[in-house]
Design a protein around this motif. Structure first.
Motif, short mmCIF file in Angstrom:
data_model
loop_
_atom_site.label_atom_id
_atom_site.label_comp_id
_atom_site.label_asym_id
_atom_site.label_seq_id
_atom_site.Cartn_x
_atom_site.Cartn_y
_atom_site.Cartn_z
N GLY A 1 0.53 -1.41 -0.24
CA GLY A 1 0.03 -0.08 0.49
C GLY A 1 0.96 1.06 0.18
O GLY A 1 -0.03 2.56 0.36
N ASN A 2 2.12 1.57 -0.45
CA ASN A 2 3.08 2.31 0.32
C ASN A 2 3.15 2.70 -1.52
O ASN A 2 4.57 2.74 -1.76
N ILE A 3 2.10 3.02 -2.08
CA ILE A 3 1.97 3.64 -3.78
C ILE A 3 3.76 4.70 -4.09
O ILE A 3 4.24 4.67 -5.22
N SER A 4 3.46 5.41 -3.53
CA SER A 4 4.10 6.95 -2.90
C SER A 4 5.72 6.64 -3.17
O SER A 4 6.68 6.71 -4.05
N TYR A 5 5.98 5.41 -2.26
CA TYR A 5 7.33 5.29 -2.45
C TYR A 5 7.69 4.03 -3.99
O TYR A 5 9.16 3.77 -3.95
N ALA A 6 6.98 3.96 -4.11
CA ALA A 6 6.62 2.67 -4.69
C ALA A 6 7.15 2.86 -6.45
O ALA A 6 8.06 2.52 -7.40
N LEU A 7 6.26 4.94 -6.38
CA LEU A 7 6.45 5.38 -8.01
C LEU A 7 8.16 6.15 -7.40
O LEU A 7 9.11 5.80 -8.59
N SER A 8 9.06 6.16 -6.55
CA SER A 8 9.94 7.34 -6.49
C SER A 8 11.00 5.67 -6.71
O SER A 8 12.00 6.04 -7.40
N LEU A 9 10.72 4.41 -6.26
CA LEU A 9 11.99 3.36 -6.28
C LEU A 9 11.38 3.13 -8.08
O LEU A 9 12.70 3.10 -8.25
N SER A 10 10.72 2.97 -8.48
CA SER A 10 9.77 2.73 -9.83
C SER A 10 11.04 3.73 -11.08
O SER A 10 11.75 3.76 -12.09
N GLN A 11 11.06 5.47 -10.26
CA GLN A 11 11.60 6.10 -11.20
C GLN A 11 13.12 6.41 -11.29
O GLN A 11 13.75 6.87 -11.95
N GLU A 12 13.56 5.84 -10.13
CA GLU A 12 15.05 6.11 -9.90
C GLU A 12 15.51 4.26 -10.27
O GLU A 12 16.79 4.82 -11.05
N LEU A 13 14.80 3.47 -10.82
CA LEU A 13 14.84 2.03 -11.84
C LEU A 13 14.96 2.59 -13.26
O LEU A 13 15.55 1.84 -13.96
N LEU A 14 14.14 3.62 -13.51
CA LEU A 14 13.82 4.41 -14.99
C LEU A 14 15.37 5.27 -14.93
O LEU A 14 15.84 4.68 -16.67
N HIS A 15 15.86 5.45 -13.87
CA HIS A 15 17.12 6.27 -14.58
C HIS A 15 17.77 4.97 -14.95
O HIS A 15 19.28 5.52 -15.54
N HIS A 16 17.98 3.99 -14.64
CA HIS A 16 19.24 3.12 -14.65
C HIS A 16 18.52 2.29 -15.83
O HIS A 16 19.30 2.20 -16.77
N ASP A 17 17.20 2.13 -16.70
CA ASP A 17 17.11 1.53 -17.32
C ASP A 17 15.99 2.02 -17.96
O ASP A 17 14.31 1.80 -17.82
N PRO A 18 15.89 3.21 -18.72
CA PRO A 18 14.84 3.84 -19.10
C PRO A 18 13.91 3.63 -20.87
O PRO A 18 12.91 4.56 -20.55
N GLU B 1 3.38 5.52 -14.32
CA GLU B 1 1.56 5.64 -15.17
C GLU B 1 0.93 5.42 -14.11
O GLU B 1 0.16 6.23 -13.61
N LYS B 2 0.92 4.48 -13.84
CA LYS B 2 -0.44 3.78 -13.20
C LYS B 2 -0.09 4.17 -11.41
O LYS B 2 -1.12 4.59 -10.48
N TYR B 3 0.78 4.21 -11.12
CA TYR B 3 1.03 4.85 -9.73
C TYR B 3 0.73 6.31 -9.57
O TYR B 3 -0.01 6.80 -8.57
N GLU B 4 1.18 6.79 -10.49
CA GLU B 4 0.68 8.08 -11.08
C GLU B 4 -0.65 8.17 -10.26
O GLU B 4 -1.30 9.62 -10.51
N ARG B 5 -1.85 7.79 -11.58
CA ARG B 5 -2.95 7.91 -11.35
C ARG B 5 -3.94 7.62 -9.69
O ARG B 5 -4.02 8.54 -9.64
N LEU B 6 -3.28 6.06 -9.32
CA LEU B 6 -3.35 5.78 -7.80
C LEU B 6 -3.17 7.09 -7.15
O LEU B 6 -4.35 7.64 -6.27
N LEU B 7 -2.16 8.07 -7.09
CA LEU B 7 -1.54 9.00 -6.16
C LEU B 7 -2.81 10.18 -6.47
O LEU B 7 -3.06 10.58 -5.10
N VAL B 8 -3.43 10.54 -7.27
CA VAL B 8 -4.42 11.82 -7.75
C VAL B 8 -5.17 11.39 -7.17
O VAL B 8 -6.26 11.67 -6.31
N ARG B 9 -5.99 9.65 -7.56
CA ARG B 9 -6.93 9.67 -7.08
C ARG B 9 -7.71 9.81 -5.23
O ARG B 9 -8.26 9.89 -4.52
#
Length: 544
Positions: A241-258, A268-276
């Motif tokens: 349920g810690n979606i904000s941290y999941a988003l942060s870690l996923s963004q860090e992963l994209l930095h290594h594997d864009p 994209e899904k995490y961001e939509r969930l956090l808006v809701r």
């Protein structure tokens, strides 16, 4: 940078690789872990031979490099002049046609590698299997839970729990080792594959921290990378349920594997969930320890294990006592046994110095060849179970003279007939990594139990001998009676499993706490009802 294959998961469905069936049971007995040291010594010798041969080959490669470099530094400064000499031209053509080919495609390099692989394959049958790695990881998580250990401390090689906000040493092992980011990744991955995100988050957090500290650099012996750890940790946090941290870690992963399309979709899904819905705070997300179907009395069990064998009953009950005990047997008159009565209900007695060092070693050595994964009753059959992690062997009185002597001494102390089939053969048990046996009864609770195969009734009593000491953990906890007994080397415990009327005594529910540090060996003698008719008489009171 090497990128190992990440576990692929979509937004709605996590796909986990099917784990092949393995016969590995090394983790269930520390004896097998010790034997693995011998195998690794052989592998070290093989690797040393490979290094020596490769060093010789590399010296030749360096010599060839130096020769060619010198030619380009000195002889080929004026190419036209050098090539005017047919000898120089010939050696250049020959070198480019065959010498470089021989160096780049060296048969010697392939032979050295093949020799190392062949040597490794000779030992492969004795190496840990996938089940061993998973079982060892589960053992660490079991110790973490039962003894409330901090993962961050375990990673540093320390066994600590937090008390009043301060880390307190539970014990300090004589030998310790810190864990690497890859070590933590593999423990976290075992939890992750079992959908146990409570443990995967804690271990993968440490893995990510250590991989980051190493600059994210991959080394050949590692199974995982920083990217792998981020991948698993992000999804673990999402599942808790810690979606904000999941988003942060996923963004860090994209930095290594864009270009990772799956992670881009998850972002994209995490961001939509956090808006809701607003993000959860770090204290609100769902890090909850998994429940267990096998331990209905888990809190009491773990509290008793954490006391490391607290024996304060003598101060609470003046009817408890210590004495020199002969049981009226002439064989014990000159050398009575030190008896300590630990509990009256159930009746539990500790006999100090019951066995000698030599006898204990005889029993352990005799049992080595017969050790097999311990089983539990499963209906009318027996099966292995995760709530019992050990290996055991059964010794007849003819297996070694010491076995017969122990039978005789048990009979003298208890006044019972322990000869087969009225007493089962001696069971020798060696516990594994985090080895334990969750709360259980020794007596049969079902008419279909394998205990009745001897056709000598139920198990009326248990006699358990400690064949070794441990540094920490491994206590015997009586759950409903609410006391625990530490591992007392060379001592033995005796208790009645049945009431006088033949009914099972529920107060004998007991457990073998996980071994925190040490190599725990015990020997069990289970004594049956039949054969005791004139030695342990029934009471005239049917309720007793």
């Amino acid at each position: 940078m090497k990128y190992s294959t990440c576990v692929c998961f979509s937004w709605s469905l996590l796909t986990v690789a099917v784990i092949p069936v393995s016969l590995g049971e090394m983790y269930t007995s520390l004896l097998n872990v010790k034997q693995a040291i011998t195998v690794e010594r052989k592998l070290i010798d093989y690797l040393k031979t490979y290094i020596d041969h490769e060093s010789e080959r590399l010296e030749d490669v360096k010599r060839f490099y130096a020769k060619v470099s010198d030619l380009h530094t000195e002889l080929y400064k004026g190419p036209a002049t050098a090539m005017a000499n047919p000898l120089v031209a010939f050696t250049l053509i020959k070198r480019l046609h065959s010498e470089w080919l021989n160096v780049v495609h060296s048969n010697e390099a392939q032979e050295n590698t093949q020799a190392l692989r062949s040597s490794y394959e000779k030992e492969e049958a004795d190496l840990p299997k996938l089940e061993d790695l998973q079982g060892a990881a589960q053992g660490l998580m079991r110790l973490q839970d039962v003894y409330v250990l901090q993962v961050a401390s375990l990673v540093r090689g320390l066994f600590q729990r937090v008390t009043e906000g301060q880390p307190i040493d539970i014990c300090r092992p004589a030998v310790s080792v810190p864990l690497s980011g890859d070590d933590c990744f593999l423990v976290g991955k075992v939890a992750y594959e079992q959908h146990d995100y409570y443990h995967s988050v804690q271990w993968l957090e440490e893995s990510v921290r250590l991989f980051r500290g190493a600059g994210g650099e991959w080394i050949p012996e590692n199974a995982g990378t920083l990217e792998d750890a981020l991948d698993h940790l992000a999804f673990s946090h999402f599942k808790t349920g810690n979606i904000s941290y999941a988003l942060s870690l996923s963004q860090e992963l994209l930095h290594h594997d864009p270009m990772n399309g799956r992670v881009l979709q998850n972002v994209e899904k995490y961001e939509r969930l956090l808006v809701r819905s607003p993000p959860l705070s770090i204290t609100d997300h769902g890090l909850k320890r998994p429940t267990s179907n096998n331990v209905r009395t888990r809190d009491t069990y773990e509290t008793l294990c954490q006391t490391q064998g607290s024996q304060q009953m003598h101060f609470k009950n003046p009817r408890l006592f210590c004495d020199f005990f002969t049981n009226g047997n002439p064989g014990l008159l000159l050398l009575p046994v030190r008896r300590e009565v630990l509990s009256l209900q159930p009746y539990v007695v500790l006999y100090h110095n019951f066995i000698t060092d030599t006898e204990a070693e005889d029993i352990k050595t005799t049992a080595h060849a017969g050790l097999r994964r311990s089983v539990v009753a499963a209906g009318e059959k027996q099966a292995t179970a995760e709530y019992r992690i050990s290996k055991s062997a059964w010794l007849k009185d003819t297996a070694h003279s010491t076995v017969g002597k122990l039978d005789q001494k048990i009979s003298m102390l208890t006044g019972l007939n322990v000869k087969h089939p009225y007493g089962e053969y001696l069971q020798v048990v060696n516990y594994g990594i985090g080895g334990h046996y969750e709360p259980h009864f020794d007596h049969a609770t079902s008419p279909s139990s394998p205990v009745f195969k001897l056709k000598t009734g139920n198990r009326v009593a248990t006699f358990m001998i400690y064949l070794s000491s441990v540094e920490a953990g491994g206590s015997t906890a009586f759950i409903y009676a609410n006391f625990s007994i530490p591992v007392v080397e060379k001592a033995a415990i005796f208790w009645w499993n049945l009431h006088r009327n033949g009914q099972g005594n529920e107060d004998t529910l007991h457990a073998g706490c996980p071994v925190l540090i040490g190599d725990k060996w015990v020997a069990n003698k289970w004594i049956h009802e039949h054969g005791q008719e004139f030695l342990h008489r029934c009471s005239l009171n049917p309720e007793e």
